[in-house]
Design an enzyme around this catalytic site. Structure first.
Site, PDB file in Angstrom:
ATOM      1  N   SER A 212       2.198   4.607  -0.984  1.00 23.67           N
ATOM      2  CA  SER A 212       1.496   5.357  -1.879  1.00 23.67           C
ATOM      3  C   SER A 212       2.534   6.691  -2.991  1.00 23.67           C
ATOM      4  CB  SER A 212       1.696   7.117  -0.680  1.00 23.67           C
ATOM      5  OG  SER A 212       3.530   7.883  -0.469  1.00 23.67           O
TER       6      SER A 212
ATOM      7  N   ASP B 181       0.647  -1.094  -0.227  1.00 23.85           N
ATOM      8  CA  ASP B 181       0.179   0.111  -0.237  1.00 23.85           C
ATOM      9  C   ASP B 181       0.664   1.130   0.016  1.00 23.85           C
ATOM     10  OD1 ASP B 181       1.015  -1.313   2.482  1.00 23.85           O
ATOM     11  OD2 ASP B 181      -0.573   0.809   3.599  1.00 23.85           O
TER      12      ASP B 181
ATOM     13  N   ARG C  45      10.905   3.971  -4.055  1.00 20.75           N
ATOM     14  CA  ARG C  45      11.174   2.114  -4.447  1.00 20.75           C
ATOM     15  C   ARG C  45      12.277   1.653  -5.819  1.00 20.75           C
ATOM     16  NH1 ARG C  45      10.174   2.451   0.083  1.00 20.75           N
ATOM     17  NH2 ARG C  45       9.319   1.466   1.737  1.00 20.75           N
TER      18      ARG C  45
ATOM     19  N   GLU D  78      -2.714   0.540  13.475  1.00 19.19           N
ATOM     20  CA  GLU D  78      -1.581   0.826  13.081  1.00 19.19           C
ATOM     21  C   GLU D  78      -0.793   1.359  14.111  1.00 19.19           C
ATOM     22  OE1 GLU D  78       0.368   0.488   9.443  1.00 19.19           O
ATOM     23  OE2 GLU D  78       2.080  -0.025  10.112  1.00 19.19           O
TER      24      GLU D  78
ATOM     25  N   GLY E 191      11.997  -1.555   8.587  1.00 22.98           N
ATOM     26  CA  GLY E 191      12.975  -1.136   7.980  1.00 22.98           C
ATOM     27  C   GLY E 191      14.058  -2.432   8.865  1.00 22.98           C
TER      28      GLY E 191
ATOM     29  N   THR F  65       6.490   6.877  -1.862  1.00 22.89           N
ATOM     30  CA  THR F  65       7.157   6.228  -1.477  1.00 22.89           C
ATOM     31  C   THR F  65       6.889   4.596  -2.920  1.00 22.89           C
ATOM     32  OG1 THR F  65       5.665   6.793   0.625  1.00 22.89           O
ATOM     33  CG2 THR F  65       7.291   4.337   0.663  1.00 22.89           C
TER      34      THR F  65
ATOM     35  N   LYS G 264      -6.077  -0.222   6.487  1.00 25.38           N
ATOM     36  CA  LYS G 264      -5.126   0.227   7.597  1.00 25.38           C
ATOM     37  C   LYS G 264      -5.213   1.450   7.557  1.00 25.38           C
ATOM     38  CE  LYS G 264      -0.245   0.794   6.469  1.00 25.38           C
ATOM     39  NZ  LYS G 264       0.463   0.617   6.191  1.00 25.38           N
TER      40      LYS G 264
ATOM     41  N   LYS H 174      -1.721  -3.964  14.432  1.00 25.66           N
ATOM     42  CA  LYS H 174      -0.119  -4.250  13.765  1.00 25.66           C
ATOM     43  C   LYS H 174       0.033  -3.565  14.564  1.00 25.66           C
ATOM     44  CE  LYS H 174       1.600  -3.655   8.982  1.00 25.66           C
ATOM     45  NZ  LYS H 174       1.271  -3.038   7.477  1.00 25.66           N
TER      46      LYS H 174
HETATM   47  P1  13P Z   1       7.517  -2.323   6.474  1.00 19.48           P
HETATM   48  O1  13P Z   1       6.800  -3.964   6.440  1.00 19.48           O
HETATM   49  O2  13P Z   1       8.195  -2.343   5.060  1.00 19.48           O
HETATM   50  O3  13P Z   1       7.560  -1.469   7.165  1.00 19.48           O
HETATM   51  O4  13P Z   1       5.750  -1.617   5.959  1.00 19.48           O
HETATM   52  C1  13P Z   1       4.169  -2.311   6.455  1.00 19.48           C
HETATM   53  C2  13P Z   1       3.327  -0.890   6.411  1.00 19.48           C
HETATM   54  O5  13P Z   1       2.007  -0.689   6.379  1.00 19.48           O
HETATM   55  C3  13P Z   1       3.865   0.297   7.077  1.00 19.48           C
HETATM   56  O6  13P Z   1       2.998   1.083   6.835  1.00 19.48           O
END
Ligand code: 13P
Length: 336
Positions: free
Chosen positions: A26, A24, A33, A177, A263, A29, A136, A219
């Site tokens: 954005s 997910d 990558r 999360e 990370g 982000t 999420k 999470k």
């Molecule tokens: P990471 O496992 O790369 O931390 O990403 C999980 C995620 O959904 C972050 O919100």
């Protein structure tokens, strides 16, 4: 609110040692990558990459759900099939990131507040129509100097409570999360204290806002040394402290805890989860994974933005997913 349905979905997300693929990112982000492997951040490249992930044959054996970004939930594969239907065909539940990102928190020194509550009930309704069954929202807590402030923890916990209630009312299982970042020089002890305060504050808000715990997934971060800390806690210590902290803070009514990788290297994220399940279980909830980077890093590198590498990249993704599902069973052994 149909709590039976929410609880059924939440339990399905953690059943059979399966975990979540967090895809997910954005647009900004995912751009970073893609850039890291020399691919341009175009809509087609984002689609091709996510299609590669979702079409990996047999992915549903280890992956129960995938978290998507708004664009992806609406996108179609190269052959015209919606990416949602590609996931469903693999037995994978589609989920959606509904926050709109962590913004500067007014009145704080460099802290963040996650936004996205305005208009959320209508968006939830639309997402349900598009096939999403869970959502999420990520809150970010930073350790450093005098931070985190109570103000930051409280405002983020309050927003998580509001988000979770709105999702449940609209028929989506909320993944709650609260991420305590591993950036910084702090030690394991400090991460433990901050994570404990954060989780207690979050569950206090979930209670105050009448969120049904049977219909959520938590999470969290693991309790881990800051990435810049000179003394790095070992695998077993991280596993033991994480389970201990969670047992103190998370009610047994929650069906599953699905960690973020935050990370950590792919290997560390798998080894930590494995040690928790192998050595520090039983726990009152399932302990599983919802990894982004720790599932995708090697896969992305294998792909390099080149259609000729799709099969090789999919093989790497499947290998990571299998390793993490083995870690859910506490039976992961690193390949020699
Ligand atoms: P990471 O496992 O790369 O931390 O990403 C999980 C995620 O959904 C972050 O919100």
């Amino acid at each position: 609110m149909n709590l039976n349905q929410l609880a059924k979905t939440a339990n399905e997300m953690v059943a059979d040692d399966r975990g979540l693929l967090a895809a997910d990112e954005s647009t900004g982000t995912i751009g970073k990558r893609l850039d890291s492997v020399g691919a341009e951040n175009t809509e087609d490249n984002r689609r091709d990459y996510r299609e590669l992930l979702f079409r990996a044959e047999g992915l549903g054996k280890n992956i129960s759900g995938a978290i998507l970004y708004d664009e992806t939930l609406r996108q179609s594969a190269a052959d015209g099939a919606s990416l949602v239907s590609v996931l469903q065909g693999q037995g994978i539940i589609p989920g959606i990131k509904v926050d709109t990102g962590a913004k500067d928190l007014p009145g704080s020194e460099g802290e963040k507040i996650t936004e996205g509550l305005d208009g959320l009930p209508a968006r939830v309704e639309e997402y349900v129509g598009l096939g999403a069954r869970f959502a999420k929202w990520r809150a970010v807590i930073t350790i450093g100097g005098h931070n985190p402030s109570r103000h930051c923890i409280h405002t983020n916990a309050h927003a998580l409570g509001r988000y979770a209630k709105i999702c449940q009312e609209g028929g989506l299982v909320p993944i709650v999360e609260p991420e305590v970042l591993m950036d910084g020089n702090h030690d394991l002890e400090r991460c433990d204290r901050v994570t404990t305060l954060t989780l207690n504050t979050v569950f206090d808000e979930l209670y105050a806002q009448d969120v049904a715990l049977e219909g959520i997934i938590l999470k969290p971060n693991m309790v881990i040394s800051g990435s810049g800390c000179k003394t790095q806690a070992g695998i077993d210590e991280v596993a033991e402290r994480s389970v201990q902290c969670l047992k103190r803070c998370v009610p047994a009514a929650v069906p599953g805890i699905m960690f973020l990788s935050g990370g950590q290297s792919e290997e560390d994220a798998t080894a930590h989860l494995n040690a928790m399940n192998a050595k520090f279980a039983p726990a009152p909830w399932k302990l599983s994974y919802s990894y982004g980077r720790a599932l995708q890093q090697s896969c992305l590198k294998a792909w390099q933005g080149d259609a000729g590498n799709v099969s090789a990249a999919q093989a790497v993704l499947l290998e990571r997913a299998q390793a993490n599902s083995a870690a859910c069973a506490g039976s992961y052994a690193k390949a020699a």
